[in-house]
Design an enzyme around this catalytic site. Sequence first.
Site, PDB file in Angstrom:
ATOM      1  N   ALA A  31       0.853  -1.191   0.000  1.00 62.83           N
ATOM      2  CA  ALA A  31       0.000   0.000   0.000  1.00 62.83           C
ATOM      3  C   ALA A  31       0.887   1.238   0.000  1.00 62.83           C
ATOM      4  O   ALA A  31       1.856   1.307   0.757  1.00 62.83           O
ATOM      5  CB  ALA A  31      -0.909  -0.007   1.224  1.00 62.83           C
ATOM      6  N   GLU A  82       3.461  10.026 -30.148  1.00 59.61           N
ATOM      7  CA  GLU A  82       4.265   8.813 -30.280  1.00 59.61           C
ATOM      8  C   GLU A  82       3.358   7.588 -30.371  1.00 59.61           C
ATOM      9  O   GLU A  82       3.817   6.457 -30.256  1.00 59.61           O
ATOM     10  CB  GLU A  82       5.251   8.687 -29.116  1.00 59.61           C
ATOM     11  CG  GLU A  82       4.596   8.595 -27.749  1.00 59.61           C
ATOM     12  CD  GLU A  82       5.577   8.164 -26.682  1.00 59.61           C
ATOM     13  OE1 GLU A  82       6.063   7.023 -26.754  1.00 59.61           O
ATOM     14  OE2 GLU A  82       5.866   8.964 -25.768  1.00 59.61           O
ATOM     15  N   CYS A 116       7.845  11.500 -25.690  1.00 60.96           N
ATOM     16  CA  CYS A 116       7.002  12.550 -25.121  1.00 60.96           C
ATOM     17  C   CYS A 116       7.384  13.943 -25.597  1.00 60.96           C
ATOM     18  O   CYS A 116       6.769  14.933 -25.200  1.00 60.96           O
ATOM     19  CB  CYS A 116       7.069  12.502 -23.589  1.00 60.96           C
ATOM     20  SG  CYS A 116       6.759  10.863 -22.936  1.00 60.96           S
ATOM     21  N   HIS A 246       7.728  17.870 -17.730  1.00 63.24           N
ATOM     22  CA  HIS A 246       7.065  16.672 -18.246  1.00 63.24           C
ATOM     23  C   HIS A 246       6.892  15.728 -17.054  1.00 63.24           C
ATOM     24  O   HIS A 246       7.826  15.531 -16.283  1.00 63.24           O
ATOM     25  CB  HIS A 246       7.935  16.019 -19.326  1.00 63.24           C
ATOM     26  CG  HIS A 246       7.536  14.620 -19.628  1.00 63.24           C
ATOM     27  ND1 HIS A 246       6.269  14.315 -20.073  1.00 63.24           N
ATOM     28  CD2 HIS A 246       8.194  13.439 -19.519  1.00 63.24           C
ATOM     29  CE1 HIS A 246       6.184  12.995 -20.230  1.00 63.24           C
ATOM     30  NE2 HIS A 246       7.330  12.452 -19.900  1.00 63.24           N
ATOM     31  N   LYS A 255      11.214  15.265  -7.388  1.00 71.42           N
ATOM     32  CA  LYS A 255      12.657  15.000  -7.360  1.00 71.42           C
ATOM     33  C   LYS A 255      13.399  15.904  -8.333  1.00 71.42           C
ATOM     34  O   LYS A 255      14.546  16.288  -8.091  1.00 71.42           O
ATOM     35  CB  LYS A 255      12.939  13.543  -7.712  1.00 71.42           C
ATOM     36  CG  LYS A 255      12.516  12.578  -6.625  1.00 71.42           C
ATOM     37  CD  LYS A 255      12.925  11.161  -6.965  1.00 71.42           C
ATOM     38  CE  LYS A 255      12.393  10.209  -5.906  1.00 71.42           C
ATOM     39  NZ  LYS A 255      12.922   8.853  -6.078  1.00 71.42           N
ATOM     40  N   ASN A 325       0.558   9.776 -16.992  1.00 69.49           N
ATOM     41  CA  ASN A 325       1.452  10.267 -18.039  1.00 69.49           C
ATOM     42  C   ASN A 325       0.709  10.251 -19.373  1.00 69.49           C
ATOM     43  O   ASN A 325       0.397   9.200 -19.900  1.00 69.49           O
ATOM     44  CB  ASN A 325       2.704   9.385 -18.109  1.00 69.49           C
ATOM     45  CG  ASN A 325       3.772   9.978 -19.015  1.00 69.49           C
ATOM     46  OD1 ASN A 325       3.564  11.016 -19.654  1.00 69.49           O
ATOM     47  ND2 ASN A 325       4.916   9.324 -19.070  1.00 69.49           N
ATOM     48  N   SER A 359      12.024  10.346 -24.248  1.00 70.16           N
ATOM     49  CA  SER A 359      13.048   9.292 -24.200  1.00 70.16           C
ATOM     50  C   SER A 359      13.686   9.086 -25.568  1.00 70.16           C
ATOM     51  O   SER A 359      13.104   9.396 -26.600  1.00 70.16           O
ATOM     52  CB  SER A 359      12.410   7.980 -23.736  1.00 70.16           C
ATOM     53  OG  SER A 359      12.020   8.088 -22.400  1.00 70.16           O
TER      54      SER A 359
END
Length: 451
Positions: A31, A82, A116, A246, A255, A325, A359
């Site tokens: 969880a 994409e 992306c 993004h 982060k 995403n 990517s």
Amino acid sequence: VENVGILAMEIYFPSQYVDQVELEKFDEVAAGKYTIGLGQSRMGFCSDREDINSLCLTALHRLIEKNNINLHDIGRLEVGTETIIDKSKSVKTFLMTLFAKEGATDIEGIDTTNACYGGTAALFNAINWVESSSWDGRKAIVVAGDIAVYGKGPARPTGGAGAVAMLIGPDAPLVFDCGVRASYMTHAYDFYKPDLASEFPYVDGKLSIQCYLSALDNCYNLFCQKMRKVDPKFKGLLSLDGMLFHSPYCKLVQKSLARVSFNDFLNATEAEREKQFPGLSQFSTYNRCDTYFDRDVEKAFMTYSNKLFEQKTKPSLHIARNVGNMYTPSLYGGLVSYLVSKSPDQLIGKKFALFSYGSGLASTMYSINICSDMSAGSKLEKLIKSLNENVAMLDSRQSIEPQKFSDIMQVRTENYHTAPYEPSGSIEVLFPGTYYLNKIDDQRRRTYERK
Ligand code: ACO
């Protein structure tokens, strides 16, 4: 031409979602793994009723309707995606059905692809066209859309789907800064789609995170250098009102903001460090490239940047957290979320940076200024009002239980290459005005209807 940028915007996401708490239970993971570990709440998804053409048609048609766009006033239409369902015929040509029936066929632009990043590349093409000698005074439209799906496993909760359509031209409320775009492009096998018979990517999760963060380091530092040439007082994050990314999943964005602070720290003089970054001097000797997975650096700078994150970045994550995403539209969902979190008064004159990552890899950091011109002010108000209506639709979606979500994904997977094909997904569930796939015939030609 002056103040080239975004005049109007429309975002579309699917009417169905799976709840990430329920998905954690269904996938039998600990969880909190998807909700806290990845920072995701809900994931939007499409049944076999929707494909890339229908998603882009939906967003584009709504943009045209809501803004009363004269189709003969559009000279360029660009698509970034994409989600490839045809190796030759572009999504743009499907979108032309809306224009061709009005006799508007003198329209440049086709599709652009690199993971992306395609939406950003399409947007730059449109901006560049308006600023170029080829420009004929008309406006451009950029559509970015994708269906992000992963096979069963740890990447599956990082899927999503959606499309954004943007009207581009001069005298815009959202103006692109000139001469400061900073790119980083190189070759990497972090995420790619070599299997044309499958909708799923090959993904090296850990490598993709490292690539994303190193692209961010490179773009951010170059962006700061270019900004300082224009404005010697530019102080990185401190000089920006917002920083948008993004968003593969929201935790990576938090982060990333910490990473930006770490870069500001490394770039500072010793005296500045002591003043601006008290208690962090032990990181002075650290190397950028050795620290992508360094827990101490991550923790220290996550803590340091927490307030900055709350102010400058978190407001941009509302759609990403609730849809997932969307690939090419992800960053633009960030822009929409950021704009609706503020009143027009709070936005006038503000500057923010945007980081686009695809990517493979292609990435750029660029900046947008909110025009302080009065005539742009009323356009901004209209834009925000319209986006508020879009975002409100997040709450009128239907929650689908994980087993049913998994079944719907299975139908998509099994029929990815079937022709002729009649989709079985519900039309009932779709939002009004949504385009959907009617059928694929034996020549693999697709036809669409609008609800
Ligand atoms: N409570 C809270 N947090 C938890 C829990 C829990 N019970 N369990 C795990 N977590 C945390 C982990 O500690 C980890 O956090 P960290 O990143 O701070 O270390 C996080 O949840 C994810 O768990 P992991 O086990 O590290 O990762 P996993 O193997 O599940 O994969 C990944 C995550 C790599 C993001 C995967 O979902 C993936 O491959 N996604 C697609 C690729 C992607 O999105 N890459 C990003 C850039 S490229 C792009 O845009 C496509």
